[in-house]
Design an enzyme around this catalytic site. Structure first.
Site, PDB file in Angstrom:
ATOM      1  CD  GLU A   1       8.403  -7.470   3.312  1.00 36.29           C
ATOM      2  OE1 GLU A   1       7.347  -8.115   3.266  1.00 36.29           O
ATOM      3  OE2 GLU A   1       8.477  -6.312   3.790  1.00 36.29           O
TER       4      GLU A   1
ATOM      5  CE  LYS B   1       4.330  -9.227   5.611  1.00 37.78           C
ATOM      6  NZ  LYS B   1       4.705  -8.117   4.688  1.00 37.78           N
TER       7      LYS B   1
ATOM      8  CB  CYS C   1       7.385  -6.704   6.696  1.00 37.80           C
ATOM      9  SG  CYS C   1       7.186  -4.904   6.421  1.00 37.80           S
TER      10      CYS C   1
END
Length: 299
Positions: free
Chosen positions: A44, A117, A158
């Site tokens: 990331e 995300k 993440c």
């Protein structure tokens, strides 16, 4: 017939200077491609330091459009090396709308998809809500796998890795792999016991997604100490620990706490066999899960 995939990841340190960080990323990609990798994933926000340790409006200048310099460089590498690359950018979608976005480059085709995300944390040292707008939850940009020449990729980012709902939705949409570019580490003052608990939990939750869905999981984290540029905190010690596991959660490769490239040959036909013996998808009680759409079940 067996269907195999040579999948790799780059675990690296990153710096505020994009040129320096991307030079290391490219070296890792080239090394894995030379070893026969067909798919390579980066961590990331690999092009810069982890800037979310503080809230600073000037740092929005780090953002790029989907076809900006970082994505263009990755697309050129994917074409040159004839591989699929999963990279990460701080995306400027519009004035005031920024995302933490994974981009997928497929050989000569260029960008074949992206994922914004969905779960955005906000904790000391991880002030991501200041910078990132959550991804749109529709079929095009929500939990939708990306079709590539090496298979259907369930790309998440993440903080998404802690949510079994995200992994399940990707699997239900036909993802053959789960991929998690990530940036996570320790608060330096924490004692060793707490650090061990945190890292073990992080590894365990992601391996469990492989078990629950019967598909391999690839996780790439960053390494090294990155200071808080405001000097308010003691920074973050990124713990590495990147890994690749199979559809029963079995660890196939596991990195340490320094820069490292991992490469594994995955047998993608195992997912079919595992699901036949452990038919979790078959036995789901879809008629009884309505409360999952509620924030909490108040009694």
């Amino acid at each position: 017939m067996p269907r195999t995939l040579k999948a790799g990841l780059v675990q690296q340190q990153a710096w505020p200077e994009k040129a320096k960080s991307l030079e290391v990323s490219e070296a890792g990609i080239r090394d894995l491609a030379a070893q026969g990798a067909e798919l390579v994933m980066l961590q990331e926000l690999h092009a810069t330091h982890y800037f979310c340790q503080c809230e600073d409006a000037e740092l929005f200048d780090l953002a790029e459009p989907l076809d900006g310099p970082t994505a263009t460089r990755l697309a050129a590498l994917a074409k040159e090396l004839d591989i699929v690359i999963v990279g990460s950018i701080f995306e400027r979608r519009a004035a005031g709308v920024y995302h933490n976005t994974a981009v997928v480059m497929d050989r000569a085709k260029g960008r074949v998809g992206f994922y914004r995300k969905m779960h955005i944390p906000d904790d000391p040292g991880f002030y991501e809500k200041f910078y990132f707008t959550p991804g749109d939850g529709d079929a095009r940009q929500g939990f939708e796998p990306i079709d590539t020449s090496v298979g259907r990729l369930g790309v998440l980012v993440c903080w998404d890795q802690w949510y079994p709902e995200a992994a399940r939705l990707m699997a239900l949409a036909g993802a053959e792999l789960l991929l998690y570019p990530t940036a996570i580490g320790w608060h330096p003052p924490d004692d060793q016991a707490e650090k061990t608990r945190q890292k073990d939990a992080w590894t365990l939750i992601q391996r469990s997604h492989g078990v629950a869905n019967g598909i391999p999981v690839i996780v790439a984290n960053r390494v090294g100490h990155e200071p808080d540029l405001t000097n308010v905190s003691e920074g973050i010690d990124f713990w590495g620990g990147s890994f690749i596991c199979g559809p029963q959660g079995e660890l196939l490769a596991h990195a340490g706490e320094t820069s490292e490239n991992l490469l594994v040959e995955l047998d993608l036909t195992r997912s079919e066999n595992v699901r036949r013996m452990w038919p979790y998808l078959r036995d789901r009680r879809v008629d009884a899960y309505g409360d999952l759409t509620r924030r909490y079940r108040d009694r």
